[in-house]
Structures are given as structure tokens and as C-alpha cells.
Design a protein around this motif. Structure first.
Motif, PDB file in Angstrom:
ATOM      1  N   VAL A  38      30.752  35.474  31.291  1.00 10.49           N
ATOM      2  CA  VAL A  38      30.669  36.090  30.084  1.00 10.49           C
ATOM      3  C   VAL A  38      32.068  36.487  29.516  1.00 10.49           C
ATOM      4  CG1 VAL A  38      29.658  37.684  28.214  1.00 10.49           C
ATOM      5  CG2 VAL A  38      28.368  36.545  30.011  1.00 10.49           C
ATOM      6  N   VAL A  39      32.482  36.052  28.358  1.00 11.60           N
ATOM      7  CA  VAL A  39      33.914  36.769  27.946  1.00 11.60           C
ATOM      8  C   VAL A  39      33.576  37.957  26.999  1.00 11.60           C
ATOM      9  CG1 VAL A  39      35.801  36.401  26.511  1.00 11.60           C
ATOM     10  CG2 VAL A  39      34.989  34.612  27.749  1.00 11.60           C
ATOM     11  N   THR A  40      33.766  39.338  27.625  1.00 12.13           N
ATOM     12  CA  THR A  40      33.094  40.227  27.084  1.00 12.13           C
ATOM     13  C   THR A  40      33.825  40.690  25.650  1.00 12.13           C
ATOM     14  OG1 THR A  40      32.932  42.730  27.352  1.00 12.13           O
ATOM     15  CG2 THR A  40      34.953  41.771  28.365  1.00 12.13           C
ATOM     16  N   PRO A  41      33.089  41.006  24.661  1.00 15.43           N
ATOM     17  CA  PRO A  41      33.572  41.204  23.307  1.00 15.43           C
ATOM     18  C   PRO A  41      34.232  42.504  23.105  1.00 15.43           C
ATOM     19  CG  PRO A  41      31.201  41.449  23.428  1.00 15.43           C
ATOM     20  CD  PRO A  41      31.371  40.927  24.784  1.00 15.43           C
ATOM     21  N   VAL A  42      34.015  43.441  23.986  1.00 17.18           N
ATOM     22  CA  VAL A  42      34.542  44.788  24.088  1.00 17.18           C
ATOM     23  C   VAL A  42      35.167  45.237  25.134  1.00 17.18           C
ATOM     24  CG1 VAL A  42      32.759  45.326  22.047  1.00 17.18           C
ATOM     25  CG2 VAL A  42      32.249  45.728  24.420  1.00 17.18           C
ATOM     26  N   ARG A  43      35.876  46.416  24.984  1.00 18.35           N
ATOM     27  CA  ARG A  43      36.562  46.961  26.501  1.00 18.35           C
ATOM     28  C   ARG A  43      35.210  47.662  26.857  1.00 18.35           C
ATOM     29  NH1 ARG A  43      39.040  51.644  27.727  1.00 18.35           N
ATOM     30  NH2 ARG A  43      40.878  51.294  29.237  1.00 18.35           N
ATOM     31  N   ILE A  44      35.304  47.678  28.279  1.00 17.11           N
ATOM     32  CA  ILE A  44      34.146  48.260  29.071  1.00 17.11           C
ATOM     33  C   ILE A  44      34.636  49.121  30.087  1.00 17.11           C
ATOM     34  CG2 ILE A  44      32.036  47.760  30.381  1.00 17.11           C
ATOM     35  CD1 ILE A  44      31.527  45.299  28.970  1.00 17.11           C
ATOM     36  N   GLY A  45      34.537  50.390  30.060  1.00 17.17           N
ATOM     37  CA  GLY A  45      35.012  51.183  30.974  1.00 17.17           C
ATOM     38  C   GLY A  45      35.316  52.802  30.706  1.00 17.17           C
ATOM     39  N   ILE A  49      41.085  53.126  33.106  1.00 17.01           N
ATOM     40  CA  ILE A  49      40.775  51.909  33.727  1.00 17.01           C
ATOM     41  C   ILE A  49      39.582  51.165  33.148  1.00 17.01           C
ATOM     42  CG2 ILE A  49      39.410  52.947  35.564  1.00 17.01           C
ATOM     43  CD1 ILE A  49      40.382  50.974  37.328  1.00 17.01           C
ATOM     44  N   ALA A  50      39.105  49.834  33.059  1.00  7.95           N
ATOM     45  CA  ALA A  50      38.425  49.211  32.395  1.00  7.95           C
ATOM     46  C   ALA A  50      38.526  47.628  32.315  1.00  7.95           C
ATOM     47  CB  ALA A  50      38.417  49.425  30.821  1.00  7.95           C
ATOM     48  N   ILE A  51      37.364  47.137  31.997  1.00  6.40           N
ATOM     49  CA  ILE A  51      37.400  45.729  31.879  1.00  6.40           C
ATOM     50  C   ILE A  51      37.924  45.353  30.358  1.00  6.40           C
ATOM     51  CG2 ILE A  51      35.765  43.631  32.002  1.00  6.40           C
ATOM     52  CD1 ILE A  51      33.949  45.070  33.539  1.00  6.40           C
ATOM     53  N   GLU A  52      39.034  44.822  30.384  1.00  5.29           N
ATOM     54  CA  GLU A  52      39.575  44.502  29.135  1.00  5.29           C
ATOM     55  C   GLU A  52      38.705  43.663  28.158  1.00  5.29           C
ATOM     56  OE1 GLU A  52      42.949  45.982  27.638  1.00  5.29           O
ATOM     57  OE2 GLU A  52      41.577  47.193  29.221  1.00  5.29           O
ATOM     58  N   GLU A  53      38.873  43.867  26.802  1.00  4.38           N
ATOM     59  CA  GLU A  53      38.469  43.062  25.767  1.00  4.38           C
ATOM     60  C   GLU A  53      38.498  41.730  25.828  1.00  4.38           C
ATOM     61  OE1 GLU A  53      37.827  42.214  20.823  1.00  4.38           O
ATOM     62  OE2 GLU A  53      38.663  44.412  21.703  1.00  4.38           O
ATOM     63  N   GLY A  54      38.029  40.676  26.131  1.00  8.48           N
ATOM     64  CA  GLY A  54      38.274  39.195  26.132  1.00  8.48           C
ATOM     65  C   GLY A  54      38.239  38.976  27.721  1.00  8.48           C
ATOM     66  N   ALA A  55      38.133  39.915  28.609  1.00  6.27           N
ATOM     67  CA  ALA A  55      38.182  39.607  30.173  1.00  6.27           C
ATOM     68  C   ALA A  55      36.693  38.575  30.613  1.00  6.27           C
ATOM     69  CB  ALA A  55      38.265  40.535  30.932  1.00  6.27           C
ATOM     70  N   GLY A  77      30.856  40.655  38.639  1.00  3.51           N
ATOM     71  CA  GLY A  77      32.456  40.716  39.089  1.00  3.51           C
ATOM     72  C   GLY A  77      33.344  40.646  38.012  1.00  3.51           C
ATOM     73  N   ALA A  78      34.343  41.216  37.904  1.00  2.00           N
ATOM     74  CA  ALA A  78      35.246  41.181  36.837  1.00  2.00           C
ATOM     75  C   ALA A  78      36.810  41.809  37.071  1.00  2.00           C
ATOM     76  CB  ALA A  78      34.695  41.876  35.352  1.00  2.00           C
ATOM     77  N   ASP A  79      37.747  41.419  36.451  1.00  2.00           N
ATOM     78  CA  ASP A  79      39.147  41.994  36.745  1.00  2.00           C
ATOM     79  C   ASP A  79      39.207  43.501  35.817  1.00  2.00           C
ATOM     80  OD1 ASP A  79      39.785  39.692  38.266  1.00  2.00           O
ATOM     81  OD2 ASP A  79      40.735  38.916  36.967  1.00  2.00           O
ATOM     82  N   LEU A  80      39.732  44.400  36.308  1.00  2.00           N
ATOM     83  CA  LEU A  80      40.108  45.674  35.755  1.00  2.00           C
ATOM     84  C   LEU A  80      41.670  45.834  35.637  1.00  2.00           C
ATOM     85  CD1 LEU A  80      38.122  47.959  38.391  1.00  2.00           C
ATOM     86  CD2 LEU A  80      37.465  47.295  35.897  1.00  2.00           C
TER      87      LEU A  80
END
Length: 204
Positions: A38-45, A49-55, A77-80
Motif C-alpha cells: 500500500v502507498v500510504t496517503p498520509v504521514r504515519i507516526g 519519526i514516521a512513515i512518510e506520505e507516499g511510502a 513492514g515499511a521504511d521510516l
């Protein structure tokens, strides 16, 4: 309004963090596996530190029908992207989480006896994992992230990063109790120097 209630008021379709449970059925014990990026539509975190929007967020999930709803288990799993709380330098990291969440069926005992913001729910035969992911990531991330466990931070005197300052970096710290004496010594040295210059001028 919580993320749980807000996510349930929009029309849901089987895409991104939303999963259609109709192919699973309601027979207890039936299971289905879902692997999705999933390409996240919002910043999560958190702030630092967070999973950036579009990651990209990788999901490996199992949906299981139980008597009270749909049990979701699996991994995320995701990049931060973060900023070190000690040296303020940007850094990259990754997160791996295990998810376990029950989505209650409408009119189930769990749904009827639980406050609206205390449990997730199956809505129109769909489950929305976005609020689950937001909650799980937010709880797992550190409030004061570090670029490395042994980060030395910044010099308290000049603000330079101690990691690049070198082993000989330091500042002469004068005890404030001796500051007045040091000033008098400087003034005394200046007066003596002026007197010497005056004497030399008279001799000429």
C-alpha cells in the motif's frame, strides 16, 4: 472523533488498507491470506519519526472468520524517516510490526457491548486497516528516536556534532567564582604593558 469511527463513515472498497470480507464468509474457522503493498496517503507516526506520505507499506495478513467478527493477524513492514533527538541529523530506519486485531460483526455481542471507540468494526462487509496501522505504528515508535544507540549528540558549548568534532574537541571552562580574578589579571597585565610603553617612550 477517533480514527476508528471516522474511517467507518466513508464508503469502503477493496483497495489500499481496506479489505473485502465477503469472499471469507462468516463460517467460523474460514481463512484467507492477503499480501499487499500500500502507498500510504498520509504521514504515519510521530513528530520526529514516521512513515512518510507516499511510502510503501508491505502487508502480509491472514483474515479469519470467528464467531464475533473477523480476526486480522499478520505483519506490517515499511521504511521510516526520522530526525535524531540528540544530534538533530536526519536518518533512515525501518519498522516491522505484528498485527492482531478483531473487527466485530454488526449486531454481534462484542459490537453491542463495546463502546464505539473501543473496538474496530466490520462495515458493509469491509474492514479498514488504516486506523489499525496508525495506532500500531504510533505506539511502536520511540518518542525520542536516535540515529544510532551510541549517538553522542551536540557539544553543549558550540553545538557541533560530537561524532565529527574529533577526540581533541573541547572548551576551556572557567569556574565563575574565579571570573572576577581573571578579569583583574587581564586589567593588571594591560596596565603593566601600558606603563612599559610609556617608560620606553620617555627614554627615547
Amino acid at each position: 472523533m477517533s480514527a476508528r469511527t471516522g474511517s467507518q463513515r466513508r464508503r469502503l472498497t477493496d483497495a489500499d488498507f481496506v479489505l473485502d470480507t465477503r469472499t471469507l464468509g462468516r463460517r467460523a474457522g474460514s481463512m484467507r491470506e492477503v499480501t499487499r503493498t500500500v502507498v500510504t496517503p498520509v504521514r504515519i507516526g510521530l513528530d520526529l519519526i514516521a512513515i512518510e506520505e507516499g511510502a510503501e507499506v508491505d502487508l502480509n495478513l491472514r483474515l479469519e472468520a470467528v464467531s464475533e467478527g473477523v480476526l486480522i493477524t499478520g505483519t506490517l513492514g515499511a521504511d521510516l524517516v526520522g530526525e535524531c533527538s540528540r544530534c538533530l541529523e536526519p536518518f533512515d530506519d525501518e519498522i516491522q510490526l505484528h498485527l492482531t486485531e478483531l473487527f466485530a460483526y454488526p449486531d454481534s455481542t462484542t459490537e453491542r457491548t463495546t463502546e464505539e471507540d473501543e473496538i474496530y468494526r466490520v462495515v458493509d462487509d469491509h474492514v479498514d486497516l488504516e486506523p489499525v496501522v496508525i495506532d500500531a505504528v504510533g505506539l511502536a515508535l520511540p518518542l525520542q528516536p536516535l540515529c544510532s544507540p551510541d549517538c553522542q549528540g551536540l557539544c553543549s558549548e558550540c553545538g557541533v556534532r560530537l561524532a565529527i568534532a574529533g577526540s581533541d574537541h573541547g572548551h576551556e571552562i572557567l569556574d565563575p567564582r574565579w571570573a572576577g580574578l581573571a578579569a583583574k589579571q587581564v586589567q593588571g597585565a594591560g596596565s603593566a604593558s601600558n606603563q612599559t610603553v610609556k617608560q620606553e617612550a620617555e627614554e627615547i
